[in-house]
Write a protein that holds these residues in place. Structure first.
Motif, mmCIF file in Angstrom:
data_model
loop_
_atom_site.group_PDB
_atom_site.id
_atom_site.type_symbol
_atom_site.label_atom_id
_atom_site.label_comp_id
_atom_site.label_asym_id
_atom_site.label_seq_id
_atom_site.Cartn_x
_atom_site.Cartn_y
_atom_site.Cartn_z
ATOM 1 N N ILE A 43 0.838 -1.202 0.000
ATOM 2 C CA ILE A 43 0.000 0.000 0.000
ATOM 3 C C ILE A 43 0.875 1.254 0.000
ATOM 4 C CG2 ILE A 43 -1.704 1.322 1.328
ATOM 5 C CD1 ILE A 43 -2.762 -1.343 2.396
ATOM 6 N N CYS A 44 1.927 1.243 0.803
ATOM 7 C CA CYS A 44 2.841 2.394 0.858
ATOM 8 C C CYS A 44 3.454 2.685 -0.507
ATOM 9 C CB CYS A 44 3.941 2.139 1.878
ATOM 10 S SG CYS A 44 3.378 2.160 3.592
ATOM 11 N N LEU A 45 3.808 1.635 -1.227
ATOM 12 C CA LEU A 45 4.414 1.822 -2.541
ATOM 13 C C LEU A 45 3.435 2.407 -3.547
ATOM 14 C CD1 LEU A 45 6.588 -1.416 -2.804
ATOM 15 C CD2 LEU A 45 7.369 0.930 -2.487
ATOM 16 N N LEU A 46 2.143 2.184 -3.318
ATOM 17 C CA LEU A 46 1.124 2.730 -4.211
ATOM 18 C C LEU A 46 0.854 4.210 -3.959
ATOM 19 C CD1 LEU A 46 -1.534 -0.141 -4.303
ATOM 20 C CD2 LEU A 46 -0.050 0.590 -6.178
ATOM 21 N N VAL A 47 0.979 4.645 -2.715
ATOM 22 C CA VAL A 47 0.572 6.022 -2.366
ATOM 23 C C VAL A 47 1.738 6.977 -2.149
ATOM 24 C CG1 VAL A 47 -1.570 5.185 -1.344
ATOM 25 C CG2 VAL A 47 0.424 5.530 0.115
ATOM 26 N N ASN A 48 2.957 6.473 -1.988
ATOM 27 C CA ASN A 48 4.105 7.350 -1.724
ATOM 28 C C ASN A 48 5.061 7.421 -2.907
ATOM 29 O OD1 ASN A 48 3.500 8.143 0.989
ATOM 30 N ND2 ASN A 48 4.084 6.097 1.667
ATOM 31 N N LYS A 49 5.707 8.557 -3.060
ATOM 32 C CA LYS A 49 6.684 8.743 -4.127
ATOM 33 C C LYS A 49 8.024 8.100 -3.812
ATOM 34 C CE LYS A 49 4.921 12.991 -6.245
ATOM 35 N NZ LYS A 49 5.226 14.403 -6.602
#
Length: 293
Positions: A43-49
Motif C-alpha cells: 500500500i505504501c508503494l502505491l501512495v508514496n513517491k
C-alpha cells in the motif's frame, strides 16, 4: 491516485505509536515483520513517491536491471519498515546484538579534551548508535528533526535518561546553531546527518554513485570552523536482532583554506557513504532525490 511526498517523519500518530510499543512487549518481532511486508508495504508503494525515487536510485545509481530494481524497491521498503519496528522494539525494552567496527576511533576522540563531530546518513538504523556509542566523559548532542511526532520525541527522552545524551532540534529560526556552538565550546560531541538538507539550504555538488548529488554544507562547515576531528558513524542491519556499527575517521587538511577544508571533508564523507552503499545497497533510506537533474 496522486502519490504523496516523503516528509521525513515517522509514520503514524501518537496513539498508534503507543499501541505498537505495547504490542512489541509481548509479540515476536518477526510476526510484525511479516505482517508489514505482506499488507503495509504494498500500500505504501502505491501512495508514496518514495518507491519512484528508490527505483531511480537502484536503476541509475546502483546499476541494477529493470526487474532487479523493482524487486529491490520492495526489499528496501521492507527493510526500512523493519528498522522502524526495531526502533519501537527498543523502546519496548527489547535488546539487539550490536557489533562495532572501529570503536577505538570513537574512544580515542572521547578521551580527548576537545569536542568532535560525528556524521551520519539516512541509511541503516543510526538511532541505535545513540544507545551504544556513549562517552562517559562527554555529553552527546544529537541533532533531530524539529517536526518529529511527539510520541517519538518522548520515547527518545526516556531512552536517553540513563545516558549522557542531549537532543538538539533543528529549528526554522536556526536557533540550533547556538546550541551546537555552545556544545563544541564545552568539548562535547555533536552528531548530525550530512546527506539531507535540514535548516540551512547552503549546499554543494559532489560526485556520488554515478552522478552529481547535493549535500548540505552545514555539517562540514561546523567541523572545519573549529578545526575539529570528525568521524562517520553508520549502523547497518545484519540480522533479525543484529546490527553492525561502522566508525570511520574522516580527514581534511586544516592548513588549507576553509573552502578547501569543507570540500576535502565532504568528499571524505561521501567516499565512506559510497563504501557503505556498496556493501548494503538496499539500506538507502534517503527518500529525497538528492541527485542533480
Amino acid at each position: 491516485m496522486k502519490k504523496q511526498e516523503w516528509v521525513g517523519t515517522t509514520y503514524g500518530n501518537n496513539w498508534m505509536h503507543k499501541w505498537l510499543i505495547r504490542i512489541l512487549k509481548v509479540v515476536d518481532l518477526r510476526i510484525l515483520y511479516v505482517f508489514v511486508a505482506m499488507f503495509i508495504i504494498p500500500i505504501c508503494l502505491l501512495v508514496n513517491k518514495s518507491g519512484v525515487i528508490t527505483y531511480r536510485y537502484f536503476r541509475k545509481r546502483v546499476g541494477y536491471s529493470v526487474i532487479k530494481s523493482m524487486w529491490s524497491v520492495y526489499i528496501n521498503h521492507v527493510l526500512f519498515s523493519q528498522v522502524v519496528i526495531d526502533k519501537f522494539a527498543m523502546w519496548a525494552g527489547k535488546k539487539f546484538d550490536v557489533e562495532i567496527d572501529g570503536y577505538e576511533y570513537f574512544l580515542e576522540l572521547a578521551n580527548k579534551p576537545d569536542g568532535f563531530v560525528q556524521l551520519s546518513a539516512h541509511i541503516g538504523n543510526y538511532e541505535i548508535a545513540g544507545y551504544t556509542l556513549v562517552a562517559e566523559t562527554k555529553r552527546f548532542n544529537a541533532l533531530v528533526f524539529f517536526g518529529e511526532k511527539q510520541s517519538v520525541v518522548e520515547n527518545r527522552k526516556k531512552m536517553f535518561e540513563s545516558t549522557n545524551i542531549h537532543m538538539i532540534a533543528v529549528r526554522p529560526d536556526m536557533g540550533h546553531l547556538f546550541e551546537i556552538n555552545q556544545a563544541l565550546s564545552n568539548g562535547e560531541i555533536v552528531s548530525m546527518s550530512a546527506d539531507r538538507m535540514l535548516g540551512s539550504q547552503k549546499k554543494q555538488i559532489i560526485p556520488f554513485l554515478k552522478g552529481e548529488a547535493q549535500f548540505p554544507t552545514g555539517p562540514f562547515s561546523v567541523a572545519t570552523l573549529r578545526g575539529l576531528e570528525v568521524i562517520a558513524v553508520n549502523v547497518m542491519k545484519t540480522g533479525v536482532r543484529k546490527y553492525k556499527i561502522y566508525v570511520t575517521p574522516l580527514y581534511y587538511d586544516s592548513t588549507k583554506s576553509r573552502k578547501e577544508q569543507i570540500e576535502s571533508l565532504s568528499k571524505s564523507y561521501v567516499a565512506e557513504l559510497e563504501r557503505m552503499m556498496s556493501i548494503y545497497p538496499t539500506q538507502w533510506y534517503n527518500y529525497f532525490d538528492i541527485w542533480k537533474k
